[in-house]
Scaffold this active site. Sequence first.
Site, short mmCIF file in Angstrom:
data_model
loop_
_atom_site.label_atom_id
_atom_site.label_comp_id
_atom_site.label_asym_id
_atom_site.label_seq_id
_atom_site.Cartn_x
_atom_site.Cartn_y
_atom_site.Cartn_z
N SER A 1 37.25 -47.53 4.57
CA SER A 1 36.74 -48.33 3.46
C SER A 1 37.46 -49.66 3.32
CB SER A 1 36.82 -47.55 2.15
OG SER A 1 38.14 -47.52 1.66
N LYS B 1 43.20 -49.46 -2.21
CA LYS B 1 42.04 -50.25 -2.60
C LYS B 1 42.49 -51.61 -3.14
CE LYS B 1 38.62 -47.28 -1.90
NZ LYS B 1 39.44 -46.38 -1.07
#
Length: 211
Positions: free
Chosen positions: A131, A168
């Site tokens: 991701s 993230k």
Amino acid sequence: MNLTDTQRAIHAFLAERIEAEGVPPSQTEIARAFGFSGVRAAQYHLEALEAAGVVERTPGRARGLRLLQLPDMPRQLPLPADDDVLRLPVLGQVAAGMPIGADIGSEQVVLMDRTFFSPAPDYLLRVKGDSMRDEGIFDGDLIGVHRTSDARNGQVVIARIDDEITVKLLKIGQGRIRLLPRNPDYSPIEVQPGQDFAIEGLYCGLVRPNA
């Protein structure tokens, strides 16, 4: 030469091996001799030596390297200076996808050149998932983590959500906290009221094993 102690030591190692065997060591042999976790570190230092004008490399040729200048230090194999070397534990996995449980046990300890990271990390985490690929972070990478609970909007963070760990991009605004992926195939994670959320550290660089 404007080189680090580690690069001077590698330069001397090259000279020693060429004199003794007639050929320079491979990048794998350099990595092994200096305790690097992969050949990318050896390649980085060889590029620095080439930029300094003390070695010349032939692209695409195995061991295609020759000295342009003899080292200005003793011709024995010196170890990298302690100030240049970080000894970092690998503390399990961190998800670059959906959060996964974090294994807090140390898998191993690796020696890394300090110049790979900014700021200096306290430990490494192994990435699982893709991701964060547009940030250049891929599955299997070892990411450096600087341990801190403080982070600014827009920084890449290692966050804990209900005892699970993820890496993230931190987005803070309009009374909410979101953790954004860097891959359009994944959705943002929005921290909900009442969730156990904390910043565990800042991303500060990576190592790609076997690169």
